[in-house]
Design a protein around this motif. Structure first.
Motif, PDB file in Angstrom:
ATOM      1  N   ALA A 108      -8.806  10.947   9.722  1.00 43.36           N
ATOM      2  CA  ALA A 108      -9.687  10.332  10.721  1.00 43.36           C
ATOM      3  C   ALA A 108     -10.885   9.689  10.028  1.00 43.36           C
ATOM      4  CB  ALA A 108     -10.147  11.384  11.721  1.00 43.36           C
ATOM      5  N   ALA A 109     -11.329   8.549  10.565  1.00 46.00           N
ATOM      6  CA  ALA A 109     -12.417   7.790   9.929  1.00 46.00           C
ATOM      7  C   ALA A 109     -12.055   7.539   8.464  1.00 46.00           C
ATOM      8  CB  ALA A 109     -13.754   8.516  10.053  1.00 46.00           C
ATOM      9  N   CYS A 110     -10.900   6.924   8.277  1.00 43.32           N
ATOM     10  CA  CYS A 110     -10.281   6.821   6.943  1.00 43.32           C
ATOM     11  C   CYS A 110     -10.914   5.768   6.057  1.00 43.32           C
ATOM     12  CB  CYS A 110      -8.789   6.533   7.087  1.00 43.32           C
ATOM     13  SG  CYS A 110      -8.417   4.884   7.767  1.00 43.32           S
ATOM     14  N   SER A 111     -11.823   4.958   6.596  1.00 39.32           N
ATOM     15  CA  SER A 111     -12.454   3.887   5.829  1.00 39.32           C
ATOM     16  C   SER A 111     -11.371   3.007   5.200  1.00 39.32           C
ATOM     17  CB  SER A 111     -13.404   4.470   4.787  1.00 39.32           C
ATOM     18  OG  SER A 111     -14.141   3.446   4.154  1.00 39.32           O
ATOM     19  N   SER A 112     -11.452   2.742   3.892  1.00 35.74           N
ATOM     20  CA  SER A 112     -10.505   1.829   3.257  1.00 35.74           C
ATOM     21  C   SER A 112      -9.261   2.522   2.707  1.00 35.74           C
ATOM     22  CB  SER A 112     -11.201   1.009   2.161  1.00 35.74           C
ATOM     23  OG  SER A 112     -12.053   1.807   1.376  1.00 35.74           O
ATOM     24  N   GLY A 113      -9.025   3.764   3.139  1.00 33.90           N
ATOM     25  CA  GLY A 113      -7.724   4.393   2.909  1.00 33.90           C
ATOM     26  C   GLY A 113      -7.581   5.328   1.726  1.00 33.90           C
ATOM     27  N   GLN A 114      -8.654   5.542   0.954  1.00 30.28           N
ATOM     28  CA  GLN A 114      -8.513   6.351  -0.266  1.00 30.28           C
ATOM     29  C   GLN A 114      -8.086   7.788   0.026  1.00 30.28           C
ATOM     30  OE1 GLN A 114     -10.900   4.020   0.224  1.00 30.28           O
ATOM     31  NE2 GLN A 114     -11.962   3.492  -1.677  1.00 30.28           N
ATOM     32  N   GLU A 115      -8.603   8.382   1.096  1.00 35.63           N
ATOM     33  CA  GLU A 115      -8.220   9.763   1.413  1.00 35.63           C
ATOM     34  C   GLU A 115      -6.732   9.860   1.732  1.00 35.63           C
ATOM     35  OE1 GLU A 115     -10.660  12.863   3.789  1.00 35.63           O
ATOM     36  OE2 GLU A 115      -9.398  11.827   5.275  1.00 35.63           O
ATOM     37  N   LEU A 119      -3.697  11.834  -0.490  1.00 30.89           N
ATOM     38  CA  LEU A 119      -2.721  12.784   0.050  1.00 30.89           C
ATOM     39  C   LEU A 119      -1.296  12.329  -0.266  1.00 30.89           C
ATOM     40  CD1 LEU A 119      -4.420  13.414   3.506  1.00 30.89           C
ATOM     41  CD2 LEU A 119      -4.319  15.012   1.583  1.00 30.89           C
ATOM     42  N   SER A 120      -1.052  11.032  -0.167  1.00 29.24           N
ATOM     43  CA  SER A 120       0.302  10.531  -0.451  1.00 29.24           C
ATOM     44  C   SER A 120       0.665  10.743  -1.919  1.00 29.24           C
ATOM     45  CB  SER A 120       0.421   9.052  -0.061  1.00 29.24           C
ATOM     46  OG  SER A 120      -0.333   8.223  -0.910  1.00 29.24           O
ATOM     47  N   MET A 121      -0.319  10.673  -2.819  1.00 28.38           N
ATOM     48  CA  MET A 121      -0.055  10.930  -4.243  1.00 28.38           C
ATOM     49  C   MET A 121       0.351  12.380  -4.463  1.00 28.38           C
ATOM     50  SD  MET A 121      -3.013   8.774  -6.254  1.00 28.38           S
ATOM     51  CE  MET A 121      -3.849   7.497  -5.298  1.00 28.38           C
ATOM     52  N   ILE A 122      -0.341  13.295  -3.782  1.00 27.55           N
ATOM     53  CA  ILE A 122       0.007  14.714  -3.893  1.00 27.55           C
ATOM     54  C   ILE A 122       1.413  14.946  -3.361  1.00 27.55           C
ATOM     55  CG2 ILE A 122      -0.533  17.038  -3.042  1.00 27.55           C
ATOM     56  CD1 ILE A 122      -3.480  16.210  -3.043  1.00 27.55           C
ATOM     57  N   LEU A 123       1.706  14.372  -2.204  1.00 29.13           N
ATOM     58  CA  LEU A 123       3.028  14.543  -1.600  1.00 29.13           C
ATOM     59  C   LEU A 123       4.113  13.928  -2.481  1.00 29.13           C
ATOM     60  CD1 LEU A 123       2.014  13.772   2.077  1.00 29.13           C
ATOM     61  CD2 LEU A 123       2.758  15.986   1.188  1.00 29.13           C
ATOM     62  N   ASN A 124       3.792  12.831  -3.150  1.00 23.22           N
ATOM     63  CA  ASN A 124       4.742  12.227  -4.076  1.00 23.22           C
ATOM     64  C   ASN A 124       5.042  13.172  -5.241  1.00 23.22           C
ATOM     65  OD1 ASN A 124       5.061  10.351  -6.746  1.00 23.22           O
ATOM     66  ND2 ASN A 124       6.035   9.382  -4.982  1.00 23.22           N
ATOM     67  N   ASP A 125       4.005  13.866  -5.716  1.00 26.93           N
ATOM     68  CA  ASP A 125       4.195  14.851  -6.791  1.00 26.93           C
ATOM     69  C   ASP A 125       5.100  16.001  -6.340  1.00 26.93           C
ATOM     70  OD1 ASP A 125       2.604  13.454  -8.528  1.00 26.93           O
ATOM     71  OD2 ASP A 125       0.824  14.716  -8.251  1.00 26.93           O
ATOM     72  N   GLN A 185       5.652   2.078  -2.511  1.00 26.26           N
ATOM     73  CA  GLN A 185       6.181   3.386  -2.100  1.00 26.26           C
ATOM     74  C   GLN A 185       5.109   4.225  -1.406  1.00 26.26           C
ATOM     75  OE1 GLN A 185       7.388   5.920  -5.328  1.00 26.26           O
ATOM     76  NE2 GLN A 185       8.350   7.433  -3.991  1.00 26.26           N
ATOM     77  N   LEU A 186       3.901   4.240  -1.966  1.00 23.23           N
ATOM     78  CA  LEU A 186       2.829   5.021  -1.353  1.00 23.23           C
ATOM     79  C   LEU A 186       2.290   4.335  -0.094  1.00 23.23           C
ATOM     80  CD1 LEU A 186       0.750   6.619  -4.231  1.00 23.23           C
ATOM     81  CD2 LEU A 186       2.844   7.391  -3.137  1.00 23.23           C
ATOM     82  N   ARG A 187       2.278   3.009  -0.096  1.00 25.33           N
ATOM     83  CA  ARG A 187       1.828   2.300   1.109  1.00 25.33           C
ATOM     84  C   ARG A 187       2.760   2.592   2.279  1.00 25.33           C
ATOM     85  NH1 ARG A 187       1.391  -2.140  -2.230  1.00 25.33           N
ATOM     86  NH2 ARG A 187       2.744  -3.451  -0.952  1.00 25.33           N
ATOM     87  N   GLN A 188       4.026   2.803   1.993  1.00 27.35           N
ATOM     88  CA  GLN A 188       4.982   3.091   3.058  1.00 27.35           C
ATOM     89  C   GLN A 188       4.841   4.512   3.598  1.00 27.35           C
ATOM     90  OE1 GLN A 188       8.664   2.095   1.052  1.00 27.35           O
ATOM     91  NE2 GLN A 188       8.655  -0.009   1.821  1.00 27.35           N
ATOM     92  N   MET A 189       4.177   5.365   2.844  1.00 24.95           N
ATOM     93  CA  MET A 189       3.997   6.752   3.283  1.00 24.95           C
ATOM     94  C   MET A 189       2.865   6.895   4.297  1.00 24.95           C
ATOM     95  SD  MET A 189       4.464   8.794  -0.339  1.00 24.95           S
ATOM     96  CE  MET A 189       4.226  10.419   0.409  1.00 24.95           C
ATOM     97  N   ALA A 190       1.979   5.901   4.363  1.00 25.57           N
ATOM     98  CA  ALA A 190       0.818   5.985   5.252  1.00 25.57           C
ATOM     99  C   ALA A 190       0.766   4.769   6.177  1.00 25.57           C
ATOM    100  CB  ALA A 190      -0.466   6.071   4.435  1.00 25.57           C
ATOM    101  N   SER A 191       0.413   5.023   7.428  1.00 19.97           N
ATOM    102  CA  SER A 191       0.183   3.921   8.368  1.00 19.97           C
ATOM    103  C   SER A 191      -1.278   3.976   8.799  1.00 19.97           C
ATOM    104  CB  SER A 191       1.099   4.037   9.582  1.00 19.97           C
ATOM    105  OG  SER A 191       0.823   5.221  10.318  1.00 19.97           O
TER     106      SER A 191
END
Length: 279
Positions: A108-115, A119-125, A185-191
């Motif tokens: 929530a209140a994700c700004s430019s998406g870094q948070e 999370l997607s990087m962790i999930l990718n790991d 790949q990571l962009r597809q993990m987040a909307s």
């Protein structure tokens, strides 16, 4: 700035975004809104205030609101919450969701998406453990400009240097001139979508994990309570809520309870961290 104009702008901002401005912040209002006045070919804030009073132009009101919204974010901001996510929250909820093999996460209140991308990087790991799982990360922000930036996943050298380990940069980003773009790949993990926390959250659906960090500090007590109440309705009993280090639910709402031994982590009461240690 005239006192009556400051009061009008501050009332407008509270209604539209929950942001509370005291009169000692008049300088901030002036510095943020002068570019809006220039964009709309106005001579100054007095003309901007008069226009707001006489013409309800939604595009203008949006520009004013977005100009005053703080868009501060960085990858793996305050590291501890991400360690909790990787070592405690994700394993516990994977165990609890083993039958349906599905998790929804809200930034929530994700700004430019870094948070969300952190999370997607962790999930990718953790991809091997999550094989066959449906994981959805949803980022929302009141700013249309920030949502578009998050969708693009393009960051400056300064932005990727803030909190992002070099190994993650090399693994997940591609350099393009003086900018870095996160992998498809990571962009597809987040909307990402535009959403106001003060509005109806029901259309977003249920979330197992909610990150709402460093947002409540800008609200007054009634607005904090309203937002937390709304979030609680979008979560299961064992879901977890992340707040910022300077934020708390204590004295604001009885919907959420602190997760014992885990600073900044809250639950409706069904999540336990018993026996878990986060490095």
């Amino acid at each position: 700035m005239r006192v009556e104009d400051f009061d009008m702008f501050s009332t407008l901002l509270k209604q539209r975004s929950g942001l509370v401005l005291t009169r000692d912040k008049a300088y901030l209002l002036e510095s943020r809104l002068m570019p809006v006045a220039r964009k709309w070919n106005m001579k100054g804030l007095e003309e901007l205030a008069t226009t707001v009073r006489t013409r309800k132009d939604e595009a203008l009101l949006r520009d004013i609101t977005e100009a005053m919204t703080t868009n501060e974010s960085s990858f793996f901001r305050d590291q501890k919450p991400f360690d909790q996510f990787r070592q405690l929250v994700l394993p516990k909820l994977m165990e609890a969701r083993a039958a349906k093999r599905s998790l929804r996460i809200w930034s929530a209140a994700c700004s430019s998406g870094q948070e969300a991308y952190s999370l997607s990087m962790i999930l990718n790991d953790e991809a091997a453990k999550l094989a066959g799982w449906r994981i959805e990360i949803v980022g929302t922000d009141i700013s249309a400009e920030m949502v578009e930036r998050a969708k693009a996943g393009v960051y400056t050298q300064f932005e990727v240097q803030r909190g992002l380990p070099i190994t993650m940069l090399v693994k997940h980003f591609k350099q393009n001139g003086d900018k870095w773009q996160i992998s498809q790949q990571l962009r597809q993990m987040a909307s990402f979508r535009e959403w106001n926390l003060l509005g109806d959250l029901s259309a977003l659906g249920q979330f197992d994990i909610v990150f709402c960090r460093n947002v409540l500090i800008y609200f007054d007590q009634p607005t904090k309570a309203k937002v937390l109440e709304s979030i609680s309705r979008q979560m299961p009993q064992d879901g977890v809520l992340y707040l910022g280090g300077a934020e708390t639910v204590l004295g604001i709402t009885d919907k959420f309870k602190p997760v014992e031994g885990q600073r900044g982590l809250y639950s409706l009461g069904g999540f336990s961290a018993t026996g878990a240690k986060v490095a």
